[in-house]
Structure formats: structure tokens, C-alpha cells
Motif scaffolding. Structure first.
Motif, mmCIF file in Angstrom:
data_model
loop_
_atom_site.group_PDB
_atom_site.id
_atom_site.type_symbol
_atom_site.label_atom_id
_atom_site.label_comp_id
_atom_site.label_asym_id
_atom_site.label_seq_id
_atom_site.Cartn_x
_atom_site.Cartn_y
_atom_site.Cartn_z
ATOM 1 N N VAL A 1 1.057 -1.772 -0.261
ATOM 2 C CA VAL A 1 0.415 -0.335 0.027
ATOM 3 C C VAL A 1 1.025 1.305 0.456
ATOM 4 C CG1 VAL A 1 -0.358 -0.018 2.588
ATOM 5 C CG2 VAL A 1 -2.162 1.407 1.614
ATOM 6 N N ALA A 2 0.680 2.277 -0.211
ATOM 7 C CA ALA A 2 0.941 3.333 -0.872
ATOM 8 C C ALA A 2 0.224 4.838 -0.371
ATOM 9 C CB ALA A 2 1.427 4.047 -2.203
ATOM 10 N N ILE A 3 1.001 5.634 0.500
ATOM 11 C CA ILE A 3 0.115 6.721 1.386
ATOM 12 C C ILE A 3 0.950 7.676 0.112
ATOM 13 C CG2 ILE A 3 -1.016 4.985 2.561
ATOM 14 C CD1 ILE A 3 0.437 6.329 5.347
ATOM 15 N N GLY A 4 0.668 9.616 0.795
ATOM 16 C CA GLY A 4 1.305 10.293 -0.206
ATOM 17 C C GLY A 4 0.449 10.839 -0.936
ATOM 18 N N ASP A 5 0.743 12.540 -1.176
ATOM 19 C CA ASP A 5 0.201 13.471 -2.203
ATOM 20 C C ASP A 5 0.418 13.311 -3.721
ATOM 21 O OD1 ASP A 5 3.148 13.354 -2.446
ATOM 22 O OD2 ASP A 5 3.500 15.504 -1.244
ATOM 23 N N SER A 6 0.758 14.035 -4.034
ATOM 24 C CA SER A 6 0.373 14.152 -5.530
ATOM 25 C C SER A 6 1.962 13.351 -5.681
ATOM 26 C CB SER A 6 0.601 14.938 -6.301
ATOM 27 O OG SER A 6 1.965 15.816 -6.154
ATOM 28 N N PHE A 7 3.044 13.031 -5.155
ATOM 29 C CA PHE A 7 3.831 12.095 -5.796
ATOM 30 C C PHE A 7 3.871 10.560 -6.010
ATOM 31 C CE2 PHE A 7 7.827 10.310 -4.152
ATOM 32 C CZ PHE A 7 8.923 10.378 -5.924
ATOM 33 N N ILE B 1 -1.833 12.586 5.340
ATOM 34 C CA ILE B 1 -1.321 11.351 4.630
ATOM 35 C C ILE B 1 -1.668 10.682 5.934
ATOM 36 C CG2 ILE B 1 0.462 10.416 4.599
ATOM 37 C CD1 ILE B 1 0.471 13.043 3.032
ATOM 38 N N VAL B 2 -0.758 11.027 7.474
ATOM 39 C CA VAL B 2 -0.956 10.553 8.722
ATOM 40 C C VAL B 2 -1.855 9.943 9.170
ATOM 41 C CG1 VAL B 2 0.753 9.925 10.841
ATOM 42 C CG2 VAL B 2 1.999 11.020 8.722
ATOM 43 N N HIS B 3 -2.926 10.856 9.453
ATOM 44 C CA HIS B 3 -3.955 11.144 10.804
ATOM 45 C C HIS B 3 -4.878 10.457 9.111
ATOM 46 C CE1 HIS B 3 -1.718 13.555 13.497
ATOM 47 N NE2 HIS B 3 -1.793 12.021 13.474
ATOM 48 N N GLU B 4 -5.352 10.544 8.312
ATOM 49 C CA GLU B 4 -6.412 9.652 7.696
ATOM 50 C C GLU B 4 -5.597 8.365 6.180
ATOM 51 O OE1 GLU B 4 -8.366 13.095 5.440
ATOM 52 O OE2 GLU B 4 -7.941 14.415 7.124
ATOM 53 N N GLN B 5 -4.467 8.939 6.063
ATOM 54 C CA GLN B 5 -4.283 7.710 4.858
ATOM 55 C C GLN B 5 -3.711 6.738 5.771
ATOM 56 O OE1 GLN B 5 -1.950 9.467 1.681
ATOM 57 N NE2 GLN B 5 -2.852 10.458 1.228
ATOM 58 N N LEU B 6 -3.079 6.956 6.930
ATOM 59 C CA LEU B 6 -2.272 5.342 7.416
ATOM 60 C C LEU B 6 -3.469 4.810 7.796
ATOM 61 C CD1 LEU B 6 0.295 4.360 7.905
ATOM 62 C CD2 LEU B 6 0.151 5.512 9.876
#
Length: 257
Positions: free
Chosen positions: A4-10, A58-63
Motif C-alpha cells: 500500500v502507498a500513501i502520500g500526495d501527488s508524487f 497523510i498520517v492521520h487519514e491515509q495511514l
């Protein structure tokens, strides 16, 4: 394996758009590389990254969503902070603490975290010096954190080759398809996996090109400033492209990469 990948536009893959407008990007290519490496064992993939997201989201929603996937992930890539560093008053110490929180939560859950320092676009941006300084500080902090925790760290920021103009989209902020292939190669190499084939050179020429400075500011800088002034984000209203597990078919030739 479940990646699984989490992050922004990158990590979403902005700058590497398919003909139908969907993004691909380095994380998709890493998933394909893992599938080829582990074939015939299955590799499943999820990508929760959304453009414009700040590291706290990213840390508090996507993770949260990543660790709630069923079955649980095997490996998770984390990159973030780029959007934070483009805003006034960026706090590198706070970004380091958020990254540490994410890594520690993964380790407690039995998930292998892979921290990435994103590619460095600062050479051609109007606010490049400030962005480079902040990003260098966060990269050093992330590298120290990875050493302390004994987790993989991929320093795309320090890769001199990817800073060349041929790896970047005409907005100068996001990697183009060739750049995403380069980033994927760095990640897969760090994981001990063969890198995917690069796209043909003629394809890159068709997707690249230099704009005049006036056109660049009108098409890219002006909309970015408008969003900052109105408190909007490029990711408003967007959902993750792969919010649940999808089976990855291994790439067997360059045409499929």
C-alpha cells in the motif's frame, strides 16, 4: 505480498497520465516490479495517495485507512511533506514527528514501512531556494529516523540524475513518465528487485516540451497562488485511485510498463 502507498501527488502519480487521463506513477510501477519479482505468488496493491495532501492528513487519514485494510498490508511506502514545505511557516520538526508517528504505527502493526524523500524540483521553481533548504532538512531528519528504526529509506531527493529537466513535467513541480520510472527504479533497487523498463524516448519527446516563462507562470504558478489565497487544494473532491486491494498482473514486456 500486499503493498500500500500513501502520500500526495508524487505518490498518486501526477505527471504520468495515461491516454485516458488516469495517473500511473512510480508506486504503480513498484507494484508491477514486485509482482514480476514474486511471480507466480500474488501481489496485491492499494494506493491511497491524493494530490495536495499535507503530511498530517497523510498520517492521520491515509495511514488509518491503510492499516485498516483487510487483509493487512505487508509493506507500506510513505512520502509526504512537500505541500507543507511550500507553505509559509513550515515546521520541519513537526513534519519529522509526524513521520516518526507513521513509522512507529506501522512497526507496531507488523507492517514494513519504507520512507521516501521525494524528488527535488527546486532548480526550476520561483521559490526553489527556500523549498530546497526545507526539503534537505526534512530528508536528513527522515534518514536519521529510518536508521534509528532500522527501516528502509529511499533518498530520491539526493538523486542527481532525476533533477535534470528531462525528468520533469512542464509544470516543473511533478515528475513526467520518465521521472516516475526513475523513482520506481530507485525504490525497487532499495528493495532488492529489478527495475522496470523505461518508456521509449519518442514517447517522452511527445509528452515533454519547454514553455515560455510567461506561459509557465500563467498556466501553473497563477492557479497555484489562487488556491493558496482561497484555501483550496488541487486534491479537493478527489478520492484515492486504489482505495482497496487490486491484484497486480506482472509486467512481461516493455510495452506494458
Amino acid at each position: 505480498m500486499r503493498y500500500v502507498a500513501i502520500g500526495d501527488s508524487f505518490t498518486e502519480g501526477v505527471g504520468d497520465e495515461r491516454d485516458d487521463g488516469r495517473t500511473r506513477g512510480w508506486a504503480d510501477l513498484v507494484a508491477a516490479g514486485l509482482a514480476a519479482h514474486h511471480h507466480p505468488a500474488e501481489v496485491w496493491y492499494a494506493n491511497l495517495a491524493i494530490r495536495g495532501r499535507l503530511l498530517e492528513a497523510i498520517v492521520h487519514e491515509q495511514l488509518d485507512a491503510a492499516l485498516a485494510l483487510d487483509p493487512a498490508p505487508t509493506i507500506l511506502t510513505l512520502n509526504g511533506g512537500g505541500n507543507d514545505m511550500m507553505r509559509p511557516g513550515a515546521d520541519v520538526a513537526r513534519l519529522r514527528a509526524l513521520t516518526a508517528e507513521a513509522v512507529d504505527r506501522c512497526l507496531r502493526a507488523g507492517v514494513t514501512p519504507v520512507v521516501l524523500a521525494g524528488a527535488d524540483p527546486s532548480d526550476r521553481l520561483p521559490f526553489g531556494r527556500t523549498l530546497h533548504r526545507r526539503a534537505a532538512e526534512l530528508t536528513d531528519a527522515a534518514a536519521d529516523l529510518a536508521r534509528e528504526r532500522g527501516t528502509p529509506f529511499v533518498n530520491v531527493f539526493a538523486d542527481a540524475e532525476i533533477r535534470e529537466a528531462r525528468y520533469w513535467s512542464d509544470d516543473r513541480l511533478h515528475l513526467n513518465p520518465l521521472g516516475h520510472h526513475r523513482a520506481a527504479s530507485l525504490v525497487l533497487t532499495a528493495l532488492g528487485v529489478a527495475a522496470p523498463p523505461s518508456p521509449p524516448a519518442d514517447e517522452m519527446l511527445a509528452r515533454s516540451g519547454r514553455l515560455a516563462e510567461a506561459g509557465y507562470y500563467w498556466r501553473h504558478v497563477r492557479p497555484w497562488m489562487a488556491r493558496r489565497l482561497t484555501g483550496r487544494s488541487s486534491g479537493d473532491g478527489r478520492d484515492a485511485k486504489h482505495p482497496s486491494w487490486v491484484l497486480v498482473e506482472p509486467v512481461v514486456n516493455a510495452a506494458e510498463a
